[in-house]
Design a protein around this motif. Structure first.
Motif, PDB file in Angstrom:
ATOM      1  N   ASP A 102      -4.016   7.301   4.304  1.00 44.18           N
ATOM      2  CA  ASP A 102      -4.739   6.023   4.188  1.00 44.18           C
ATOM      3  C   ASP A 102      -4.215   5.158   3.048  1.00 44.18           C
ATOM      4  OD1 ASP A 102      -6.724   6.538   6.296  1.00 44.18           O
ATOM      5  OD2 ASP A 102      -7.361   8.154   4.961  1.00 44.18           O
ATOM      6  N   ALA A 103      -3.986   5.787   1.882  1.00 46.56           N
ATOM      7  CA  ALA A 103      -3.558   4.992   0.722  1.00 46.56           C
ATOM      8  C   ALA A 103      -2.174   4.390   0.963  1.00 46.56           C
ATOM      9  CB  ALA A 103      -3.541   5.862  -0.534  1.00 46.56           C
ATOM     10  N   ALA A 104      -1.294   5.173   1.574  1.00 44.38           N
ATOM     11  CA  ALA A 104       0.051   4.653   1.859  1.00 44.38           C
ATOM     12  C   ALA A 104      -0.033   3.478   2.825  1.00 44.38           C
ATOM     13  CB  ALA A 104       0.934   5.757   2.427  1.00 44.38           C
ATOM     14  N   ALA A 105      -0.923   3.579   3.808  1.00 44.29           N
ATOM     15  CA  ALA A 105      -1.131   2.450   4.721  1.00 44.29           C
ATOM     16  C   ALA A 105      -1.715   1.263   3.963  1.00 44.29           C
ATOM     17  CB  ALA A 105      -2.052   2.862   5.870  1.00 44.29           C
ATOM     18  N   GLY A 106      -2.616   1.552   3.034  1.00 40.72           N
ATOM     19  CA  GLY A 106      -3.217   0.487   2.229  1.00 40.72           C
ATOM     20  C   GLY A 106      -2.174  -0.252   1.409  1.00 40.72           C
ATOM     21  N   GLU A 148       6.935   0.460  -3.307  1.00 38.90           N
ATOM     22  CA  GLU A 148       7.409   1.579  -2.494  1.00 38.90           C
ATOM     23  C   GLU A 148       8.782   2.057  -2.938  1.00 38.90           C
ATOM     24  OE1 GLU A 148       5.717   1.917   1.598  1.00 38.90           O
ATOM     25  OE2 GLU A 148       6.281  -0.176   1.625  1.00 38.90           O
ATOM     26  N   ALA A 149       8.991   2.087  -4.227  1.00 40.84           N
ATOM     27  CA  ALA A 149      10.237   2.633  -4.775  1.00 40.84           C
ATOM     28  C   ALA A 149       9.938   3.105  -6.180  1.00 40.84           C
ATOM     29  CB  ALA A 149      11.342   1.592  -4.810  1.00 40.84           C
ATOM     30  N   ASP A 185      -0.087   9.253  -2.621  1.00 42.75           N
ATOM     31  CA  ASP A 185      -1.219   8.552  -3.213  1.00 42.75           C
ATOM     32  C   ASP A 185      -2.543   8.961  -2.567  1.00 42.75           C
ATOM     33  OD1 ASP A 185      -1.507   6.983  -5.394  1.00 42.75           O
ATOM     34  OD2 ASP A 185      -1.014   5.099  -4.419  1.00 42.75           O
ATOM     35  N   ASP A 186      -2.545  10.105  -1.883  1.00 45.73           N
ATOM     36  CA  ASP A 186      -3.769  10.536  -1.195  1.00 45.73           C
ATOM     37  C   ASP A 186      -4.823  11.083  -2.160  1.00 45.73           C
ATOM     38  OD1 ASP A 186      -2.973  10.280   1.723  1.00 45.73           O
ATOM     39  OD2 ASP A 186      -1.325  11.516   0.964  1.00 45.73           O
ATOM     40  N   ARG A 197     -10.205  -2.664   5.543  1.00 46.45           N
ATOM     41  CA  ARG A 197     -10.860  -2.489   4.239  1.00 46.45           C
ATOM     42  C   ARG A 197     -10.715  -1.052   3.742  1.00 46.45           C
ATOM     43  NH1 ARG A 197     -15.222  -5.554   5.600  1.00 46.45           N
ATOM     44  NH2 ARG A 197     -16.316  -3.660   6.260  1.00 46.45           N
ATOM     45  N   HIS A 198     -10.875  -0.113   4.676  1.00 48.81           N
ATOM     46  CA  HIS A 198     -10.801   1.307   4.306  1.00 48.81           C
ATOM     47  C   HIS A 198      -9.445   1.661   3.683  1.00 48.81           C
ATOM     48  CE1 HIS A 198     -11.072   5.688   4.571  1.00 48.81           C
ATOM     49  NE2 HIS A 198      -9.924   5.677   5.217  1.00 48.81           N
ATOM     50  N   ILE A 199      -8.358   1.233   4.317  1.00 54.17           N
ATOM     51  CA  ILE A 199      -7.048   1.613   3.757  1.00 54.17           C
ATOM     52  C   ILE A 199      -6.778   0.896   2.430  1.00 54.17           C
ATOM     53  CG2 ILE A 199      -6.026   2.381   5.949  1.00 54.17           C
ATOM     54  CD1 ILE A 199      -4.535  -0.308   6.098  1.00 54.17           C
ATOM     55  N   LEU A 200      -7.229  -0.354   2.323  1.00 55.29           N
ATOM     56  CA  LEU A 200      -7.050  -1.062   1.044  1.00 55.29           C
ATOM     57  C   LEU A 200      -7.811  -0.352  -0.076  1.00 55.29           C
ATOM     58  CD1 LEU A 200      -7.344  -4.799   2.220  1.00 55.29           C
ATOM     59  CD2 LEU A 200      -5.257  -3.609   1.481  1.00 55.29           C
ATOM     60  N   ASP A 201      -9.027   0.070   0.235  1.00 55.32           N
ATOM     61  CA  ASP A 201      -9.849   0.793  -0.752  1.00 55.32           C
ATOM     62  C   ASP A 201      -9.198   2.106  -1.155  1.00 55.32           C
ATOM     63  OD1 ASP A 201     -11.728  -1.147  -0.779  1.00 55.32           O
ATOM     64  OD2 ASP A 201     -13.252  -0.033   0.357  1.00 55.32           O
ATOM     65  N   ARG A 202      -8.642   2.780  -0.170  1.00 57.80           N
ATOM     66  CA  ARG A 202      -8.045   4.086  -0.465  1.00 57.80           C
ATOM     67  C   ARG A 202      -6.830   3.949  -1.374  1.00 57.80           C
ATOM     68  NH1 ARG A 202      -8.944   8.896   2.382  1.00 57.80           N
ATOM     69  NH2 ARG A 202      -7.405   9.634   0.895  1.00 57.80           N
ATOM     70  N   TYR A 203      -6.098   2.844  -1.235  1.00 53.87           N
ATOM     71  CA  TYR A 203      -4.983   2.622  -2.156  1.00 53.87           C
ATOM     72  C   TYR A 203      -5.493   2.246  -3.538  1.00 53.87           C
ATOM     73  CZ  TYR A 203      -1.099   0.745  -4.676  1.00 53.87           C
ATOM     74  OH  TYR A 203      -0.176   0.529  -5.670  1.00 53.87           O
ATOM     75  N   LEU A 204      -6.483   1.395  -3.572  1.00 54.13           N
ATOM     76  CA  LEU A 204      -6.955   0.847  -4.848  1.00 54.13           C
ATOM     77  C   LEU A 204      -7.655   1.908  -5.682  1.00 54.13           C
ATOM     78  CD1 LEU A 204      -7.204  -1.938  -6.320  1.00 54.13           C
ATOM     79  CD2 LEU A 204      -9.487  -2.130  -5.284  1.00 54.13           C
TER      80      LEU A 204
END
Lengths: 346, 346
Positions: free
Chosen positions: B181-185, A8-9, B286-287, B206-213
């Motif tokens: 979602d991705a930022a939360a992930g 996050e940076a 990261d959306d 799982r959803h937020i982790l997936d959205r980041y990955l």
């Protein structure tokens, strides 16, 4: 892109040490390099590019990492120029006219604005020298050392790009410039006693250091390559390694006369001082000269064109029927290539 | 390129640990991905590319570094897919159809062949999913962590690429998917207690982790964007930051209704649990969703096209006369944007 960072940076955020952010960096240093309208002033997500009528694109992409492909403390102008030039060299060997490039710049954590300013000066100088413009790219923080990725774009009339694969028996083998200087320059950088041990003059020593630091891509030879060469490539892995690559791609043999390989006075001195070191330099790579096969009936035109372009060529061998091998001819007869230092490059 | 390495050692040389060299790596893993004849089987110095008649190129280049843009221990397939997808997202937002890409792969010293095989599997899957091919690139050893640089190529009919700069007062503001979602992930990846503290269900987690990955670029929306949008971009820096970029590029104001921003059930849960965290996610980036301005008379067509494309859009605001500012409308009236967490992104 931005925002995607496990810590996050990133370089995009206001730095606690007051360094400029990514947007200001782009606006201040990179946008002035992007004069093509297709670059959209580097303010968009992408660039727009249309080749000239009847032309197609030739695309190449080389990455460079600090302390792998250059020294981190090299002058920033030279690092920038090298990153661009190794790509322009690839385009020239295909007979393409370079037009534009995209720059991926991965900055180390301790990047400094004055370093970046000088890096962009290096790009600017080379843009003028080689008539190319910045079209787009990305700037990130690598978390580690400096990493540069350039995608260079050139154009050729449709269907005229020169491959590695077109050589035919009877063609003559040419090379530009002199060979082995950059590899010797790298040895001199790594070993302070090298120049003295090899008996190099001060100007020879400077010459090899310069050749390592700053490739001189034979961009002006592109037209001659396109007009006359049956196959061509630039020499980055080493003369013998790359000649073998070309032989394989064309499914012919190449007969290379070692005594005919053009040498600088520095390499001539090294050859007298230490044959194994000389041979290692000869196949050391980083030359960014062009290796070209030319049909015999085009040879005099190619030689004349190359002189006119200011990139004189030397004939170093010929193409013979075969199945993809390089044969070395030494002063005393054939040399077993697998005993040549540095040849087992891959 | 190769050969240019201060240490006189690189990925191209036979490794003492018997790992494959660069040529074998390319031949075994990357060449099968290069089915376009213009790639010349990845055996040449460059690739040849001609856009379809009447089309021009849209080019984008994003770099990703280990532990900056992804976690080094993420599944290699996901790292490969993310590197490609963040670029495809840029192309889609310009209304372009992605066609090909060049890959710069900087491998760490401890790279493993099974890792590379899985990385290339990830590329292969996404090539099928998004109908793109590998055209060329470069493989180096970085001396440090994994670095990936992708240059992606798309095409649009000449003159139809959608910029950030075309929005006009009266246009409506749309976004695809859900935001934050991705930022939360990423927060959940960095903080094992995050999901529990936010009261997330297992599927939300799982959803937020997936959205980041694994970004889901809205490639199928490209046609609708081209047909109807006056301006568009993908959201990578954060919804508010990117909306402000678009406002500036178009020299208009954007009025964004926070209550209308589409949220997943995970983000809805976070908004109930912790408003500051929710707001940080909303602008966390990261959306890889698309933000588009659409003239009012094209709105119903755009909405219908987006449904047909399987990328439904949500109206979140409108374009008003102004000079490049974003205005936030909250449930209780205007919100001062500079107090919004994470907005001071640059």
């Amino acid at each position: 892109m931005a925002g995607d960072r496990p810590q996050e940076a990133g370089p995009e955020q206001a730095s606690p040490d007051q360094r400029i952010g990514e947007f200001e960096l782009i606006k201040r240093y990179l946008a002035p390099l992007a004069s093509d309208p297709g670059s959209l002033g580097l303010t968009d997500d992408a660039a727009v590019y249309a080749p000239h009528d009847g032309h197609e694109l030739v695309l190449t992409k080389d990455m460079l990492a600090a302390d792998v492909h250059f020294f981190a403390d090299d002058p920033p102008e030279a690092i920038a120029a090298k990153a661009l030039r190794v790509n322009l060299s690839d385009l020239s060997a295909k007979g393409a006219v370079p037009t534009a490039y995209l720059l991926g710049l991965g900055l180390p954590d301790d990047w400094r604005e004055d370093w970046l300013e000088r890096f962009c000066c290096g790009l600017s100088g080379d843009q003028s020298a080689f008539n190319v413009v910045l079209l787009g790219g990305d700037t990130i923080r690598t978390g580690e050392g400096l990493q540069i990725s350039v995608t260079a774009i050139g154009e050729t009339p449709v269907g005229t790009a020169v491959r590695r694969s077109g050589a035919a028996p009877g063609d003559l083998l040419y090379v530009t410039g002199t060979i082995g200087d950059a590899a010797a320059g790298l040895k001199a950088r790594l070993d302070p006693g090298f120049a003295h041990r090899m008996g190099l003059s001060e100007s020879d020593h400077r010459h090899i250091l310069d050749r390592y630091l700053l490739p001189q891509p034979k961009v002006k030879l592109g037209g001659a390559v396109r007009a006359s060469a049956s196959a061509a490539m630039d020499i980055s892995d080493g003369l013998l390694a790359d000649a073998a690559h070309l032989a394989r791609a064309s499914d012919v043999d190449l007969l290379l006369e070692l005594a005919d390989v053009p040498l600088s006075s520095a390499l001539t001195a090294i050859s007298k001082a230490d044959q194994p070191t000389f041979q290692a330099c000869l196949n050391g790579g980083d030359d960014y000269e062009i290796l070209a096969c030319v049909p015999e009936d085009r040879a005099s035109t190619f030689e004349a064109d190359s002189r006119k372009a200011g990139c004189p060529v030397t004939r170093i061998g010929k193409v013979t029927p075969g199945s993809g091998h390089l044969q070395l001819q030494g002063a005393d007869g054939p040399l077993p290539i697998d005993q040549f230092p540095g040849f087992q490059h891959f």
